[in-house]
Design a protein around this motif. Structure first.
Motif, PDB file in Angstrom:
ATOM      1  N   LYS A 104       0.837  -1.201   0.000  1.00  0.00           N
ATOM      2  CA  LYS A 104       0.000   0.000   0.000  1.00  0.00           C
ATOM      3  C   LYS A 104       0.871   1.250   0.000  1.00  0.00           C
ATOM      4  CE  LYS A 104      -3.540   2.594   2.462  1.00  0.00           C
ATOM      5  NZ  LYS A 104      -3.097   3.771   1.795  1.00  0.00           N
ATOM      6  N   GLU A 105       1.914   1.259   0.807  1.00  0.00           N
ATOM      7  CA  GLU A 105       2.814   2.416   0.864  1.00  0.00           C
ATOM      8  C   GLU A 105       3.461   2.650  -0.501  1.00  0.00           C
ATOM      9  OE1 GLU A 105       6.835   3.892   3.257  1.00  0.00           O
ATOM     10  OE2 GLU A 105       5.826   2.046   3.862  1.00  0.00           O
ATOM     11  N   LEU A 109       2.890   5.884  -3.171  1.00  0.00           N
ATOM     12  CA  LEU A 109       3.976   6.674  -3.764  1.00  0.00           C
ATOM     13  C   LEU A 109       3.832   6.761  -5.277  1.00  0.00           C
ATOM     14  CD1 LEU A 109       7.044   5.402  -1.707  1.00  0.00           C
ATOM     15  CD2 LEU A 109       6.101   7.723  -1.697  1.00  0.00           C
ATOM     16  N   VAL A 110       3.481   5.637  -5.907  1.00  0.00           N
ATOM     17  CA  VAL A 110       3.338   5.610  -7.366  1.00  0.00           C
ATOM     18  C   VAL A 110       2.150   6.460  -7.798  1.00  0.00           C
ATOM     19  CG1 VAL A 110       2.856   4.135  -9.367  1.00  0.00           C
ATOM     20  CG2 VAL A 110       4.496   3.392  -7.634  1.00  0.00           C
ATOM     21  N   THR A 111       0.996   6.267  -7.159  1.00  0.00           N
ATOM     22  CA  THR A 111      -0.199   7.004  -7.580  1.00  0.00           C
ATOM     23  C   THR A 111      -0.096   8.502  -7.280  1.00  0.00           C
ATOM     24  OG1 THR A 111      -1.354   6.438  -5.520  1.00  0.00           O
ATOM     25  CG2 THR A 111      -1.744   5.013  -7.434  1.00  0.00           C
ATOM     26  N   SER A 112       0.731   8.886  -6.305  1.00  0.00           N
ATOM     27  CA  SER A 112       0.908  10.309  -6.006  1.00  0.00           C
ATOM     28  C   SER A 112       1.868  10.975  -6.981  1.00  0.00           C
ATOM     29  CB  SER A 112       1.424  10.490  -4.573  1.00  0.00           C
ATOM     30  OG  SER A 112       2.779  10.065  -4.488  1.00  0.00           O
ATOM     31  N   THR A 116       8.389   7.212 -10.544  1.00  0.00           N
ATOM     32  CA  THR A 116       8.121   6.931 -11.954  1.00  0.00           C
ATOM     33  C   THR A 116       7.909   5.424 -12.101  1.00  0.00           C
ATOM     34  OG1 THR A 116       9.541   8.755 -12.598  1.00  0.00           O
ATOM     35  CG2 THR A 116       9.016   7.128 -14.296  1.00  0.00           C
ATOM     36  N   PRO A 117       6.792   5.007 -12.689  1.00  0.00           N
ATOM     37  CA  PRO A 117       6.547   3.568 -12.842  1.00  0.00           C
ATOM     38  C   PRO A 117       7.631   2.891 -13.688  1.00  0.00           C
ATOM     39  CG  PRO A 117       4.554   4.826 -13.290  1.00  0.00           C
ATOM     40  CD  PRO A 117       5.681   5.816 -13.177  1.00  0.00           C
TER      41      PRO A 117
END
Length: 148
Positions: A104-105, A109-112, A116-117
């Motif tokens: 989840k953490e 970070l990715v969705t915020s 960079t994916p």
């Protein structure tokens, strides 16, 4: 610091914020890492390959009390003189996955947009063996996902 045998992957690491990238096959690679760390070695190394050569390189770059985390599953054998554990104080551990809270953490970070994916290459399920071979040869940048 990133160590990879693939020049393109080293360039990608530098483009994405790595402070340095070395080819572990270079005779001077360990010296370069020691120079970059002021002679102390790294505090931790993550081996995403899990092969004898990558694990040995990670161990050689550790500073006193450093930790090597082996994530990759390539295979092989690790041989190390037992007194080296006492002399270096190093730790070796394996890791295959994180906890649901860590996932989840990471996803937060990715969705915020703070991370960079990783590039994802989609491959047909019937090309699973060819995709695995390409991964073994280091020909795929990022991750491969098999789709039906």
């Amino acid at each position: 610091i990133v160590a990879d045998i693939d020049e393109n992957k080293r360039k990608l690491a530098l483009e994405n914020g790595a402070c340095a990238a070395v080819d572990p096959r270079d005779k001077e690679a360990r010296k370069t890492i020691m120079d970059l760390t002021g002679g102390t070695g790294v505090g931790a190394a993550v081996d995403f390959v899990g092969a004898e050569a990558s694990t040995q390189f990670g161990l050689r770059c550790l500073g006193r009390g450093g930790r090597l985390v082996v994530v990759g599953l390539f295979g092989g054998t690790l041989s190390m003189p037992l007194p080296m554990f006492a002399f270096t104080g190093c730790q070796i551990m394996g890791s295959v996955t994180g906890s649901p809270a860590e996932m989840k953490e990471m996803m937060d970070l990715v969705t915020s947009g703070k991370v960079t994916p990783v590039p994802v290459v989609r491959k047909p399920l019937d090309e699973a063996d060819a995709t695995l071979q390409a991964l073994r040869k280091g020909l795929i940048m990022g991750r491969a996902v098999l789709v039906p």
